[in-house]
Each structure stands twice: as structure tokens, then as C-alpha cells.
Design a protein around this motif. Structure first.
Motif, short mmCIF file in Angstrom:
data_model
loop_
_atom_site.label_atom_id
_atom_site.label_comp_id
_atom_site.label_asym_id
_atom_site.label_seq_id
_atom_site.Cartn_x
_atom_site.Cartn_y
_atom_site.Cartn_z
N TRP A 53 -3.27 6.88 5.83
CA TRP A 53 -4.60 6.26 5.47
C TRP A 53 -5.48 6.11 6.71
CZ3 TRP A 53 -5.30 7.28 0.74
CH2 TRP A 53 -4.14 7.26 -0.34
N ILE A 108 0.88 -1.27 0.01
CA ILE A 108 -0.03 0.05 -0.04
C ILE A 108 0.76 1.27 -0.07
CG2 ILE A 108 -1.38 1.40 1.39
CD1 ILE A 108 -2.94 -1.37 2.37
N MET A 129 -7.92 3.69 -4.70
CA MET A 129 -7.35 2.67 -4.05
C MET A 129 -8.09 1.37 -4.65
SD MET A 129 -6.47 2.12 0.11
CE MET A 129 -5.24 3.25 -0.03
N GLN A 148 2.06 6.98 0.20
CA GLN A 148 1.70 7.61 1.58
C GLN A 148 1.85 6.64 2.61
OE1 GLN A 148 0.86 10.55 2.18
NE2 GLN A 148 0.69 11.44 0.10
N LYS A 202 2.75 1.45 -3.44
CA LYS A 202 1.64 1.80 -4.76
C LYS A 202 0.96 3.49 -4.60
CE LYS A 202 -1.83 0.05 -7.48
NZ LYS A 202 -2.66 -1.01 -7.72
N TYR A 203 0.81 3.72 -3.26
CA TYR A 203 -0.03 4.99 -3.19
C TYR A 203 0.92 6.07 -2.88
CZ TYR A 203 -3.92 1.58 -3.84
OH TYR A 203 -4.51 0.63 -4.65
N HIS A 249 -9.80 8.05 -3.46
CA HIS A 249 -8.28 8.06 -3.63
C HIS A 249 -7.78 6.79 -4.44
CE1 HIS A 249 -8.01 10.51 -0.18
NE2 HIS A 249 -9.05 9.99 0.38
N HIS A 264 -6.79 -3.60 -0.87
CA HIS A 264 -6.03 -2.80 -0.13
C HIS A 264 -6.70 -1.89 0.92
CE1 HIS A 264 -2.40 -2.47 -2.95
NE2 HIS A 264 -2.29 -3.56 -2.10
#
Length: 69
Positions: A26, A15, A51, A21, A18-19, A49, A55
């Protein structure tokens, strides 16, 4: 010997990668929308977001379990 991370937290490295942060980011987003139902929180992460379902579900499950006690 290092124990392998299991459950929702096993998704955390992917997570973050990939994102872009940290997990705390989150978690704060999820907690800012409480009280809300699990699937409503998952839908928000997916819609707002971008996602993926797995996830988003893992993050929400972890936060709700952590906050429950």
C-alpha cells in the motif's frame, strides 16, 4: 514490556488482514501517485482498491509523515 502502537500504524494489522497485502504494498501504491494531495490519495485507495476511509486515511497519513522527515 511492549509499547502499544499508536497513531496511523495502529491500523496496520487490520489493514493487512482485511485487504490481504502487506503494508509495503500500500505504501508503494501511495508513493507512486506522489505528489498528490492527502485526500486525493485517500480517494484513490477507496475507489481503486475498495478500501474503507479510515484505513486509507491512516495509510496516507503515515506515508506522508514518514516521507516528510
Amino acid at each position: 514490556m511492549t509499547d502499544k502502537v499508536k497513531g496511523p500504524a495502529s491500523y496496520f494489522p487490520a489493514i493487512e488482514q482485511k485487504y490481504g497485502q502487506p503494508i509495503a504494498h500500500w505504501q508503494a501504491i501511495i508513493r507512486s501517485h506522489l505528489p498528490a494531495k492527502h485526500m486525493d490519495l485517500v480517494a484513490r485507495l477507496k475507489t481503486d482498491h475498495g478500501m474503507g476511509h479510515g484505513h486509507a486515511n491512516a495509510l496516507v497519513a503515515h506515508v506522508l509523515a514518514e516521507d516528510k522527515g
